[in-house]
Design a protein around this motif. Structure first.
Motif: not given
Length: 235
Positions: A24-26, A94-97, A114-115
């Protein structure tokens, strides 16, 4: 035989890559009390969700997009299941731009949160797709040949969607004050084509006498009526 091995290696490589961003990415930017998350599953599926904390124990959510993703050379390509538009993210640790997506996401980043511990959810009837929507629009135009008047201004519903249709052929779609889509509109009979500036994709609205009918706007998968506020009690 060599071709079979090559295809297997490509599938295996993509599968390993997908595992690397599973979770999960916020979004690093919040809109008041609304947050945006992307869920990546090992199966290669994703969904983007907007969630709002209404009270301390009540949360409302909206699935903005869902479909399949691939990760190749640090670039994540997301293909929406219903509309087939493409979004692109770039992996940086661990960042998605965000490279290409909804306008409010561009130039922002998603950070690993989080996973994923729950199983992959099922959202929609699998029969809901671009071809089905195209047929619905054609059927509507055949059964509504009389040109309905188009009222300019803001159309909305009680769920928080607002669509502003302007005389200069510009439009803006908002959900709870977040701009989901904007660009130019074009009318064809009793249908409006909304040409999204950022996604390079068109969404469609059907014109009724006192309302605009979603077929389907981003985030609105059930179809809804958008009505000018002053017409709410006369519909």
């Amino acid at each position: 035989m060599k071709l079979t091995i090559l295809i297997f290696n490509m599938i295996f490589t993509i599968s390993i890559a997908q595992c690397q961003i599973t979770g999960i990415y916020t979004l690093n930017k919040h809109y008041k009390n609304i947050e945006c998350n992307i869920y990546f599953y090992k199966s290669g599926s994703y969904f983007i969700e907007l969630s709002e904390s209404v009270t301390s124990d009540i949360e409302e959510s909206l699935v903005l997009s869902y479909g399949k993703y691939t990760l190749i050379n640090n670039e994540v390509a997301l293909i929406d299941n219903v509309h087939n538009y493409k979004m692109q993210l770039v992996v940086d640790n661990k960042t998605l731009k965000v490279k290409q997506a909804f306008g409010f996401l561009i130039n922002n980043s998603f950070v690993f949160c989080s996973s994923i511990t729950n199983s992959e959810p099922k959202f929609l009837d699998p029969n809901i797709n671009a071809l089905m929507l195209q047929k619905e629009r054609k059927d509507y135009k055949k059964s509504h040949k009389t040109l309905a008047p188009l009222n300019f201004g803001v159309f909305e519903n009680e769920q928080g969607f607002k669509l502003n249709i302007q005389q200069n052929h510009k439009y803006k779609l908002e959900f709870k004050n977040i701009i989901l889509s904007e660009g130019e509109w074009e009318r064809n009979s009793n249908e409006l084509e909304l040409k999204d500036l950022n996604l390079k994709h068109s969404f469609y609205i059907l014109v009724e006498e006192k309302a605009l009918i979603s077929r389907l706007l981003p985030g609105e998968y059930k179809g809804c009526s958008l009505i000018k506020k002053e017409l709410w009690f006369t519909k």
